[in-house]
Motif scaffolding. Structure first.
Motif, PDB file in Angstrom:
ATOM      1  N   ARG A  40      14.366  -9.962 -51.722  1.00  0.00           N
ATOM      2  CA  ARG A  40      14.727  -8.664 -52.164  1.00  0.00           C
ATOM      3  C   ARG A  40      15.549  -7.950 -50.786  1.00  0.00           C
ATOM      4  NH1 ARG A  40       9.269  -8.359 -54.009  1.00  0.00           N
ATOM      5  NH2 ARG A  40       9.414  -8.351 -56.404  1.00  0.00           N
ATOM      6  N   ARG A  95      12.712  -3.372 -42.263  1.00  0.00           N
ATOM      7  CA  ARG A  95      11.781  -3.177 -43.542  1.00  0.00           C
ATOM      8  C   ARG A  95      12.346  -4.152 -44.634  1.00  0.00           C
ATOM      9  NH1 ARG A  95       8.595  -2.048 -47.382  1.00  0.00           N
ATOM     10  NH2 ARG A  95       8.700  -0.071 -48.635  1.00  0.00           N
ATOM     11  N   ASP A  96      11.216  -4.911 -45.230  1.00  0.00           N
ATOM     12  CA  ASP A  96      11.262  -5.747 -46.506  1.00  0.00           C
ATOM     13  C   ASP A  96      10.593  -5.130 -47.734  1.00  0.00           C
ATOM     14  OD1 ASP A  96       8.830  -7.286 -46.916  1.00  0.00           O
ATOM     15  OD2 ASP A  96       9.324  -7.458 -44.543  1.00  0.00           O
ATOM     16  N   HIS A  97      10.682  -5.630 -48.801  1.00  0.00           N
ATOM     17  CA  HIS A  97      10.015  -5.245 -49.853  1.00  0.00           C
ATOM     18  C   HIS A  97       9.624  -6.455 -50.673  1.00  0.00           C
ATOM     19  CE1 HIS A  97      11.875  -1.365 -49.775  1.00  0.00           C
ATOM     20  NE2 HIS A  97      12.877  -1.899 -49.433  1.00  0.00           N
ATOM     21  N   ARG A 119       4.222  -4.391 -51.536  1.00  0.00           N
ATOM     22  CA  ARG A 119       5.036  -3.228 -51.353  1.00  0.00           C
ATOM     23  C   ARG A 119       5.931  -3.707 -50.228  1.00  0.00           C
ATOM     24  NH1 ARG A 119       1.637   2.267 -52.425  1.00  0.00           N
ATOM     25  NH2 ARG A 119       1.118   1.927 -54.619  1.00  0.00           N
ATOM     26  N   GLY A 120       5.940  -4.851 -49.773  1.00  0.00           N
ATOM     27  CA  GLY A 120       6.683  -5.204 -48.516  1.00  0.00           C
ATOM     28  C   GLY A 120       6.123  -4.571 -47.083  1.00  0.00           C
ATOM     29  N   GLN A 145       7.030  -3.180 -42.802  1.00  0.00           N
ATOM     30  CA  GLN A 145       8.065  -2.285 -41.906  1.00  0.00           C
ATOM     31  C   GLN A 145       7.579  -2.834 -40.562  1.00  0.00           C
ATOM     32  OE1 GLN A 145      10.188   1.515 -42.077  1.00  0.00           O
ATOM     33  NE2 GLN A 145       8.404   1.961 -40.687  1.00  0.00           N
ATOM     34  N   ASP A 164       9.896   5.484 -48.350  1.00  0.00           N
ATOM     35  CA  ASP A 164       9.862   4.680 -49.559  1.00  0.00           C
ATOM     36  C   ASP A 164       8.646   3.856 -49.872  1.00  0.00           C
ATOM     37  OD1 ASP A 164      10.537   2.625 -47.920  1.00  0.00           O
ATOM     38  OD2 ASP A 164      11.871   1.655 -49.193  1.00  0.00           O
ATOM     39  N   ALA A 216       7.760   1.993 -53.451  1.00  0.00           N
ATOM     40  CA  ALA A 216       7.963   0.184 -53.274  1.00  0.00           C
ATOM     41  C   ALA A 216       7.282  -0.336 -54.407  1.00  0.00           C
ATOM     42  CB  ALA A 216       7.564  -0.021 -51.919  1.00  0.00           C
TER      43      ALA A 216
END
Length: 515
Positions: free
Chosen positions: A407, A425-427, A483-484, A486, A510, A514
């Protein structure tokens, strides 16, 4: 600065224990003295005034009996009732002027007859009505006033009636002065007040001295604890006497001795550990260089080998890369532990560094199928060590790519007057809130069964946290399963200066959306 404002804003009640003790003792002493003084004055007043009342009633009864006997012998054919009442009033007034002082008022058939200079209005109307209404002796407090310039005095009015021949009743009133009793009560009041003030001052002074004596060793213990916290482990408290306070000093000294011994042991152990890591890392450099040279030769000729040998040379080269990275990270960790890490400061644009690191990781992102996005609307200059900042961003971006599950990974750069923040930030898989602080532990992995695909040493986030602290900055982690995650790096604009907030939120906007 906030602590200084808080200290200056506090009241003496919250700052000083002796002040609280003295004020509490003062309030308690005032309460006790007021209650005791009121009780003493009430009892004294009751006793003095009741005694005066009893003696006055007895005196009035004696005089009334004499006047009544004399009036019974009156012959109305030979004497006037008004003249006899006047004579009786004068005789009673004369008697009152030489003994238990009182004044007399007799309601004659024509007008009131009484002591010279007395204002007959001193007799209360309620007493006049009571005497006229029925037989008996009545009394009530009053204020004795005079027809001349003499001041009014407190008194006791006693009334009854004389029965003349023929059945006519003539009221008689005795006004006993209570001036001596009032003066006595005033003396008692002054004595009580002065004694109360003396006791109050003595109590406050005694309590203050006791508080100072008790708090002196406590303050000494506090100062000793502060000195110990500042690193002065050789300081000791003076031990005087054998009571509990001396026991406190001995306990503090014993604690300082044990603390000094434990800290010395830990410092020695830490030095040995740091030296061991450093020595091992350096000693492994020489054989690693030799193995690296041999592995490069084998890797360069792998196409001439059979498939099994060729694959083995590739694995050997890859693992040597990881081994070299691990040695480098171990050396860096040992520098942090030893306090030998230093910054080579330069004013750089963190937006540009973030863009360059994203470009450097583009091939890795393509291999994972992960889109990379940069959100840096304007340049953000800061005095930092570019090499260490690049290393932090490299670790954060590679971790985001590895755990992002293909993602998008976005990098946000924001700044304000005091600080600059870079957030990655990753998801992807994310992590729980309880694991947010553990991610910076050395060799920690959220899922030990998960295979490391990028080939990190497991020290990257720990080193990144050390780099952030070396800049007097923050490195925060937020994540939720599925949800990732950050990671937010915040550093001050000017090296050595502080800041109170980050330009980018620790929890992404977000987060709720997420998936």
């Amino acid at each position: 600065m906030n602590a200084d404002v808080e200290r200056t804003g506090r009241t003496p009640w919250s700052r000083s224990l002796p002040f609280r003790v003295v004020v509490t003792a003062l309030v308690a002493a005032l309460t006790i003295l007021a209650a005791t003084g009121w009780f003493l004055m009430d009892q004294s007043s009751r006793g003095i005034l009741d005694g005066k009342k009893q003696s006055s009633l007895a005196e009035a009864s004696v005089v009334l009996d004499g006047m009544q006997r004399d009036l019974r012998t009156l012959n109305l054919r030979t004497a006037s009732i008004n003249e006899r009442l006047t004579q009786l009033a004068r005789d009673a007034a004369y008697r009152g002027s030489v003994g238990n002082q009182y004044y007399v008022v007799v309601a004659g058939p024509v007008s009131d007859i009484g002591s010279a200079g007395l204002d007959y209005a001193s007799v209360p109307e309620a007493l006049r009505r009571a005497v006229l209404g029925s037989d008996g002796v009545y009394s009530t407090p009053t204020e004795i006033r005079f027809a001349d310039a003499r001041p009014a005095v407190p008194g006791l009015a006693i009334g009854s009636a004389l029965s003349a021949p023929g059945g006519t009743r003539y009221p008689v009133y005795f006004l006993f002065t209570q001036q001596p009793e009032a003066e006595t009560l005033a003396v008692v009041q002054r004595a009580t007040l002065v004694a109360g003030l003396i006791v109050l001052v003595g109590v406050v002074a005694t309590v203050y001295l006791i508080a100072v004596q008790v708090l002196r060793p406590i303050r000494a213990a506090r100062l000793a604890a502060e000195r110990l916290a500042a690193g002065h482990l050789d300081d000791r408290m003076a031990v005087r006497g054998t009571e509990d306070l001396a026991g406190l000093a001995r306990s503090m000294n014993h604690m300082a001795t044990e603390l000094d011994r434990k800290i010395t042991e830990l410092e020695d152990l830490s030095r040995v550990q740091q030296q061991f890591v450093s020595d091992v890392s350096h000693e492994l450099r020489t054989p690693l260089t030799t193995v690296r040279m041999a592995a490069d030769v084998l890797h360069g000729q792998r196409e001439e080998f059979d498939p099994l040998a060729a694959r083995s040379s590739e694995l050997l080269s890859a693992e040597l890369d990881r081994f070299e990275e691990l040695l480098t990270d171990l050396l860096e960790i040992s520098r942090f532990d030893a306090g030998a890490a230093e910054l080579n400061l330069d004013e750089v644009d963190l937006s540009q560094i973030a863009a360059e690191e994203l470009e450097a990781q583009s091939r890795l992102a393509q291999r994972y199928g992960t889109p990379l996005q940069l959100d840096a609307p304007e340049p953000c200059l800061a005095e930092v060590d570019p090499r260490r900042i690049r290393r932090v961003l490299r670790n954060l971006i590679t971790n985001a790519i590895e755990h992002g599950e293909g993602r998008p990974v976005s990098v946000h750069v924001r700044g304000d007057e005091a600080a600059v923040a870079v957030a990655v930030r990753d998801h992807g898989v994310g992590f729980s809130a309880a694991e947010a602080h553990q991610v910076f532990n050395r060799f920690w992995r959220a899922d030990p069964a998960r295979r490391r695909t990028v080939g990190g040493s497991g020290l990257g986030l720990s080193i990144a946290l050390g780099d952030a602290r070396l800049h007097n900055g923050w490195l925060n982690a937020w994540g939720r399963p599925g949800r990732g995650a950050q990671f937010r790096l915040t550093v001050p604009r000017k090296a050595g200066e502080g800041f109170v907030s980050s330009p980018w939120p620790a929890v992404p906007d977000d987060a709720e959306a997420a998936v």
